[in-house]
Design a protein around this motif. Structure first.
Motif, PDB file in Angstrom:
ATOM      1  N   ASN A   1      59.623 113.716  26.953  1.00 21.72           N
ATOM      2  CA  ASN A   1      58.692 113.607  25.842  1.00 21.72           C
ATOM      3  C   ASN A   1      57.547 112.635  26.080  1.00 21.72           C
ATOM      4  O   ASN A   1      56.541 112.703  25.383  1.00 21.72           O
ATOM      5  CB  ASN A   1      59.428 113.187  24.575  1.00 21.72           C
ATOM      6  N   TYR A   2      57.724 111.724  27.021  1.00 23.88           N
ATOM      7  CA  TYR A   2      56.737 110.658  27.181  1.00 23.88           C
ATOM      8  C   TYR A   2      56.308 110.478  28.630  1.00 23.88           C
ATOM      9  O   TYR A   2      57.105 110.630  29.539  1.00 23.88           O
ATOM     10  CB  TYR A   2      57.310 109.325  26.684  1.00 23.88           C
ATOM     11  N   VAL A   3      55.027 110.115  28.796  1.00 20.23           N
ATOM     12  CA  VAL A   3      54.486 109.711  30.090  1.00 20.23           C
ATOM     13  C   VAL A   3      54.207 108.225  29.984  1.00 20.23           C
ATOM     14  O   VAL A   3      53.461 107.803  29.095  1.00 20.23           O
ATOM     15  CB  VAL A   3      53.160 110.446  30.404  1.00 20.23           C
ATOM     16  N   PRO A   4      54.779 107.386  30.857  1.00 22.74           N
ATOM     17  CA  PRO A   4      54.488 105.955  30.785  1.00 22.74           C
ATOM     18  C   PRO A   4      53.052 105.689  31.232  1.00 22.74           C
ATOM     19  O   PRO A   4      52.620 106.166  32.275  1.00 22.74           O
ATOM     20  CB  PRO A   4      55.500 105.346  31.761  1.00 22.74           C
ATOM     21  N   LEU A   5      52.319 104.943  30.423  1.00 18.60           N
ATOM     22  CA  LEU A   5      50.945 104.581  30.766  1.00 18.60           C
ATOM     23  C   LEU A   5      50.848 103.128  31.201  1.00 18.60           C
ATOM     24  O   LEU A   5      50.065 102.783  32.071  1.00 18.60           O
ATOM     25  CB  LEU A   5      50.004 104.828  29.585  1.00 18.60           C
ATOM     26  N   ILE A   6      51.642 102.266  30.562  1.00 19.72           N
ATOM     27  CA  ILE A   6      51.731 100.852  30.936  1.00 19.72           C
ATOM     28  C   ILE A   6      53.210 100.516  30.997  1.00 19.72           C
ATOM     29  O   ILE A   6      53.944 100.767  30.031  1.00 19.72           O
ATOM     30  CB  ILE A   6      51.018  99.940  29.919  1.00 19.72           C
ATOM     31  N   THR A   7      53.650  99.941  32.108  1.00 22.78           N
ATOM     32  CA  THR A   7      55.071  99.628  32.256  1.00 22.78           C
ATOM     33  C   THR A   7      55.331  98.135  32.381  1.00 22.78           C
ATOM     34  O   THR A   7      56.486  97.727  32.424  1.00 22.78           O
ATOM     35  CB  THR A   7      55.655 100.332  33.497  1.00 22.78           C
ATOM     36  N   GLU A   8      54.292  97.327  32.452  1.00 24.45           N
ATOM     37  CA  GLU A   8      54.469  95.882  32.531  1.00 24.45           C
ATOM     38  C   GLU A   8      54.478  95.315  31.118  1.00 24.45           C
ATOM     39  O   GLU A   8      53.584  95.595  30.336  1.00 24.45           O
ATOM     40  CB  GLU A   8      53.324  95.216  33.324  1.00 24.45           C
ATOM     41  N   GLY A   9      55.496  94.529  30.797  1.00 25.99           N
ATOM     42  CA  GLY A   9      55.586  93.972  29.448  1.00 25.99           C
ATOM     43  C   GLY A   9      55.988  95.056  28.463  1.00 25.99           C
ATOM     44  O   GLY A   9      56.907  95.828  28.704  1.00 25.99           O
TER      45      GLY A   9
ATOM     46  N   LYS B   1      55.319 104.114  17.397  1.00 32.31           N
ATOM     47  CA  LYS B   1      54.144 104.108  16.529  1.00 32.31           C
ATOM     48  C   LYS B   1      52.878 104.176  17.372  1.00 32.31           C
ATOM     49  O   LYS B   1      52.771 103.490  18.388  1.00 32.31           O
ATOM     50  CB  LYS B   1      54.122 102.847  15.671  1.00 32.31           C
ATOM     51  N   PRO B   2      51.904 104.994  16.940  1.00 29.12           N
ATOM     52  CA  PRO B   2      50.635 105.073  17.678  1.00 29.12           C
ATOM     53  C   PRO B   2      49.924 103.717  17.695  1.00 29.12           C
ATOM     54  O   PRO B   2      50.034 102.944  16.739  1.00 29.12           O
ATOM     55  CB  PRO B   2      49.812 106.089  16.895  1.00 29.12           C
ATOM     56  N   LEU B   3      49.229 103.447  18.784  1.00 25.55           N
ATOM     57  CA  LEU B   3      48.455 102.226  18.870  1.00 25.55           C
ATOM     58  C   LEU B   3      47.301 102.288  17.880  1.00 25.55           C
ATOM     59  O   LEU B   3      46.710 103.347  17.676  1.00 25.55           O
ATOM     60  CB  LEU B   3      47.871 102.050  20.284  1.00 25.55           C
ATOM     61  N   THR B   4      47.000 101.152  17.286  1.00 24.75           N
ATOM     62  CA  THR B   4      45.830 101.069  16.417  1.00 24.75           C
ATOM     63  C   THR B   4      44.591 101.024  17.294  1.00 24.75           C
ATOM     64  O   THR B   4      44.680 100.816  18.510  1.00 24.75           O
ATOM     65  CB  THR B   4      45.888  99.809  15.542  1.00 24.75           C
ATOM     66  N   GLY B   5      43.427 101.202  16.689  1.00 25.39           N
ATOM     67  CA  GLY B   5      42.183 101.124  17.448  1.00 25.39           C
ATOM     68  C   GLY B   5      42.024  99.791  18.145  1.00 25.39           C
ATOM     69  O   GLY B   5      41.577  99.717  19.288  1.00 25.39           O
ATOM     70  N   GLU B   6      42.409  98.711  17.476  1.00 28.98           N
ATOM     71  CA  GLU B   6      42.313  97.375  18.060  1.00 28.98           C
ATOM     72  C   GLU B   6      43.255  97.224  19.258  1.00 28.98           C
ATOM     73  O   GLU B   6      42.878  96.700  20.305  1.00 28.98           O
ATOM     74  CB  GLU B   6      42.640  96.332  16.993  1.00 28.98           C
ATOM     75  N   GLU B   7      44.497  97.684  19.096  1.00 29.51           N
ATOM     76  CA  GLU B   7      45.470  97.608  20.190  1.00 29.51           C
ATOM     77  C   GLU B   7      45.006  98.447  21.375  1.00 29.51           C
ATOM     78  O   GLU B   7      45.101  98.013  22.523  1.00 29.51           O
ATOM     79  CB  GLU B   7      46.844  98.095  19.720  1.00 29.51           C
ATOM     80  N   LEU B   8      44.514  99.634  21.083  1.00 34.96           N
ATOM     81  CA  LEU B   8      44.022 100.509  22.140  1.00 34.96           C
ATOM     82  C   LEU B   8      42.851  99.867  22.877  1.00 34.96           C
ATOM     83  O   LEU B   8      42.780  99.920  24.104  1.00 34.96           O
ATOM     84  CB  LEU B   8      43.621 101.864  21.555  1.00 34.96           C
ATOM     85  N   GLY B   9      41.967  99.233  22.129  1.00 32.93           N
ATOM     86  CA  GLY B   9      40.830  98.554  22.738  1.00 32.93           C
ATOM     87  C   GLY B   9      41.256  97.457  23.706  1.00 32.93           C
ATOM     88  O   GLY B   9      40.646  97.273  24.758  1.00 32.93           O
ATOM     89  N   LYS B  10      42.327  96.737  23.361  1.00 30.32           N
ATOM     90  CA  LYS B  10      42.821  95.661  24.219  1.00 30.32           C
ATOM     91  C   LYS B  10      43.509  96.196  25.480  1.00 30.32           C
ATOM     92  O   LYS B  10      43.491  95.550  26.519  1.00 30.32           O
ATOM     93  CB  LYS B  10      43.804  94.783  23.454  1.00 30.32           C
ATOM     94  N   LEU B  11      44.151  97.357  25.381  1.00 32.70           N
ATOM     95  CA  LEU B  11      44.957  97.883  26.480  1.00 32.70           C
ATOM     96  C   LEU B  11      44.257  98.954  27.307  1.00 32.70           C
ATOM     97  O   LEU B  11      44.774  99.367  28.339  1.00 32.70           O
ATOM     98  CB  LEU B  11      46.278  98.446  25.939  1.00 32.70           C
ATOM     99  N   ILE B  12      43.100  99.403  26.869  1.00 35.60           N
ATOM    100  CA  ILE B  12      42.455 100.538  27.527  1.00 35.60           C
ATOM    101  C   ILE B  12      42.126 100.254  28.989  1.00 35.60           C
ATOM    102  O   ILE B  12      42.217 101.143  29.832  1.00 35.60           O
ATOM    103  CB  ILE B  12      41.211 101.010  26.723  1.00 35.60           C
TER     104      ILE B  12
END
Length: 102
Positions: free
Chosen positions: A36-44, A63-74
């Motif tokens: 069901n899932y593809v890992p995009l970030i595996t550290e932390g 839970k889906p990332l918020t716009g702010e969270e996505l901005g930090k992790l993009i």
């Protein structure tokens, strides 16, 4: 995929995520193993792409990332996509599955 995600990633990488979703669906049909899932970030904290709805989510609570969270992790997501790290993770997992006929 949400427009917000497309805006952050750009069309090329957003389309690539759609391709990854299709690869998971194909592998599911071929091997009979639900993924069901593809890992995009595996550290932390682990961040995944949900195959079913195309959302980028936290693995811990789905839970889906918020716009702010996505901005930090993009930046890290782009780095992992462009470097081939995510494809490597998928390839490593596929070798653990017994293909038909084995």
């Amino acid at each position: 995929m949400r427009r917000e995600i497309r805006k952050f990633l750009g069309e090329d990488l957003a389309n690539y995520l759609e391709l990854l979703r299709a690869k998971l669906a194909f592998a599911e049909e071929l091997y009979g193993v639900k993924m069901n899932y593809v890992p995009l970030i595996t550290e932390g904290e682990i961040v995944v792409l949900d195959k079913n709805d195309g959302e980028i989510k936290w693995l811990r609570n789905k839970k889906p990332l918020t716009g702010e969270e996505l901005g930090k992790l993009i930046g890290k997501i782009k780095e992992n996509l462009e470097s081939g790290y995510i494809e490597m993770l998928l390839a490593m997992n596929m070798s653990c599955v017994n293909p038909p006929g084995e």
